[in-house]
Enzyme design. Structure first.
Site, PDB file in Angstrom:
ATOM      1  N   CYS A 101      19.738 -16.991  21.884  1.00 24.40           N
ATOM      2  CA  CYS A 101      18.613 -17.612  22.577  1.00 24.40           C
ATOM      3  C   CYS A 101      19.029 -18.058  23.978  1.00 24.40           C
ATOM      4  O   CYS A 101      18.307 -17.834  24.958  1.00 24.40           O
ATOM      5  CB  CYS A 101      18.078 -18.789  21.771  1.00 24.40           C
ATOM      6  SG  CYS A 101      16.564 -19.522  22.449  1.00 24.40           S
ATOM      7  N   CYS A 199      15.674 -22.387  14.131  1.00 22.43           N
ATOM      8  CA  CYS A 199      14.310 -22.797  14.480  1.00 22.43           C
ATOM      9  C   CYS A 199      13.243 -21.916  13.845  1.00 22.43           C
ATOM     10  O   CYS A 199      12.149 -22.383  13.545  1.00 22.43           O
ATOM     11  CB  CYS A 199      14.133 -22.834  15.996  1.00 22.43           C
ATOM     12  SG  CYS A 199      14.226 -21.239  16.816  1.00 22.43           S
TER      13      CYS A 199
END
EC number: 2.8.1.13
Length: 373
Positions: A101, A199
Site C-alpha cells: 500500500c 484493512c
C-alpha cells in the site's frame, strides 16, 4: 510548499497535517477511499478506511482549516494490494499488504496525482525521519521513538519518492505526546485506537478470507525427509513458523512439537520440522530497491542490519548484491545470528545505523540446520 496531507482518519495523520500548516505550508487534506463497499463503522481497532474514518478525517481538516477531499483509489488498491495479496498467498508466500500500500498507493498513485496537480510533497502521519546528507541527498531514517518507529513499512520508498515525502511526526519522542497534542487541538480522534490487522479483512479472519478467495484443497503434510505425517485442508492457511492447527497423525520421533518450515503451493504440500530448523542463515531476493542513494559498490560485501518484520529487532548482518546462477541481480543477506521463522514473500529492510538503505522481497531462505542434522 504546497502539501497534500494524506488523512486516514486517525490521530497521527491529523496531527501531521496540523503541523504542516503551522510550518507555513499550503496544505490540502485528502482521504483515500480504498474500498467500493467500506464498512459503515469500525470494529474496535480493526481495519481502516471506513466511512467513519472519512468523517473523522473531515472533522480534523475542518478544525485545522484546510480544504478536504475524498479520492477514490479503490480500483488501484484492488489491483496493486488486494490482488497481489491473493497471488502471493496462492504462490505460497507471505506478503505484507501495508508495504504494498505504501509502495503502490500512498507513494506512487497518490504522489503521482499530487505532482500532476502541482503539489510539492505528500505528508503522512508515519513515524519516520528524513535527513539530508552533506551533498543534499535525502535519506530515510528511523523515528526518534523506536517503539513507534515505522521506517520498516516505508523501506519500499525510492530516492525520487523521498524527494516529495514529508513525515512531521518523525522527531516526536512518543505516541502519547501526539495524543496529548491532538487533545489540546480539540481533535475528536485524540483517543481513537490505532488500527491494526489487514484493512480489507476487518474481521481479522485471514484464514477464512483466503479460503474464499484462493480456495481450499486437501493435501499432505510432510517432514523434511519427505515422509507423510499428516494432512491439511488448504496449504494457503499455513505460514512458516506456525505450530498450532497442524493435523499430524504421525508424532515426531523425539516427541517434540513440529513447526511449518515450508509451504509448497504447486504440489499443495506443507513441510514441517523441529523448531531448530526455523533458524535461517541466509535470505535473498531479486525484487529490491534503494531508499535514497544506493551503495557505491553493492557488489562488495558491506556491514548492515536486517529487519524482517515491522516490530522485529534488527540483526547485524553482511549484505551484498551479486548475480545469481541465471545472471539476475540478487540481494543476499547473511545475519550474524540466525533469523527465526522467515517466510518467502516477507520484506527484508536493510539498515546502516538508523538509515534505511533499502529492501527486498525474500525469494529464498537457507536453513542454518541442514536436513538430517
Amino acid at each position: 510548499m504546497k502539501v497534500l496531507a494524506a488523512m486516514s482518519g486517525g490521530v497521527d495523520s491529523a496531527v501531521a497535517a496540523a503541523r504542516a500548516v503551522e510550518a507555513g505550508h499550503e496544505v490540502v487534506g485528502v482521504h483515500l477511499a480504498l474500498s467500493r463497499m467500506p464498512g459503515t463503522l469500525r470494529t474496535g481497532s480493526r481495519g481502516c478506511c471506513t466511512i467513519e474514518d472519512s468523517m473523522d478525517a473531515q472533522r480534523a481538516a475542518n478544525m485545522i482549516g484546510i480544504p478536504y477531499y475524498v479520492w477514490d483509489f479503490s480500483e488501484r488498491f484492488k489491483l496493486d494490494v488486494v490482488d497481489d495479496f491473493i497471488a502471493e498467498y496462492a504462490a505460497g508466500r507471505t506478503p505484507n499488504p501495508c508495504m504494498r500500500c505504501n509502495e503502490k498507493i500512498k507513494f506512487a498513485a497518490l504522489l503521482e496525482k499530487a505532482l500532476d496537480l502541482g503539489f510539492d510533497a505528500v505528508c503522512t502521519g508515519h513515524y519516520a525521519d528524513i535527513r539530508v546528507d552533506d551533498d543534499g541527498n535525502r535519506e530515510l531514517h528511523r523515528a526518534s521513538a523506536w517503539a513507534k518507529d515505522q521506517s520498516y513499512v516505508l523501506g519500499v520508498l525510492t530516492a525520487e519518492q523521498l524527494e516529495h515525502a514529508m513525515f512531521p511526526l518523525g522527531d516526536t519522542p512518543s505516541k502519547a505526546l501526539v495524543r496529548e497534542e491532538a487533545a489540546r487541538r480539540g481533535f475528536t480522534v485524540a483517543s481513537k485506537p490505532d488500527s491494526h490487522d489487514i484493512c480489507f479483512i476487518p474481521d481479522g479472519d485471514t484464514k477464512g478470507w483466503l479460503a474464499e478467495h484462493v480456495g481450499s484443497k486437501d493435501g499432505e503434510i510432510l517432514d523434511r525427509e519427505g515422509n507423510v505425517v499428516g494432512s491439511h485442508e488448504g496449504a494457503h492457511a499455513y505460514t512458516v513458523g506456525q505450530r498450532r492447527g497442524l493435523n499430524l497423525g504421525v508424532p515426531a520421533p523425539d516427541g517434540r512439537p513440529r513447526f511449518v518450515l515450508e509451504v509448497k503451493p504447486r504440489t499443495n504440500e506443507v513441510v514441517v520440522g523441529p523448531k531448530e530448523a526455523l533458524a535461517i542463515a541466509e535470505i535473498a531476493g531479486h525484487r529490491f530497491s534503494w531508499a535514497g542513494l544506493a551503495p557505491r559498490h553493492p557488489e562488495s560485501e558491506f556491514a548492515c542490519e536486517v529487519q524482517i518484520r515491522a516490530h522485529a529487532d534488527p540483526v547485524a548482518a553482511i549484505g551484498v548484491v551479486r548475480d545469481d546462477e541465471h545472471g539476475q541481480p540478487e540481494f543476499t543477506v547473511r545475519p550474524e545470528t540466525p533469523l527465526d521463522g522467515v517466510a518467502p514473500g516477507q520484506t527484508a529492510v536493510v539498515y546502516v545505523g538508523t538509515r534505511v538503505l533499502g529492501q527486498f522481497t525474500i525469494d529464498r531462505t537457507v536453513s542454518a540446520v541442514p536436513v538430517g542434522a
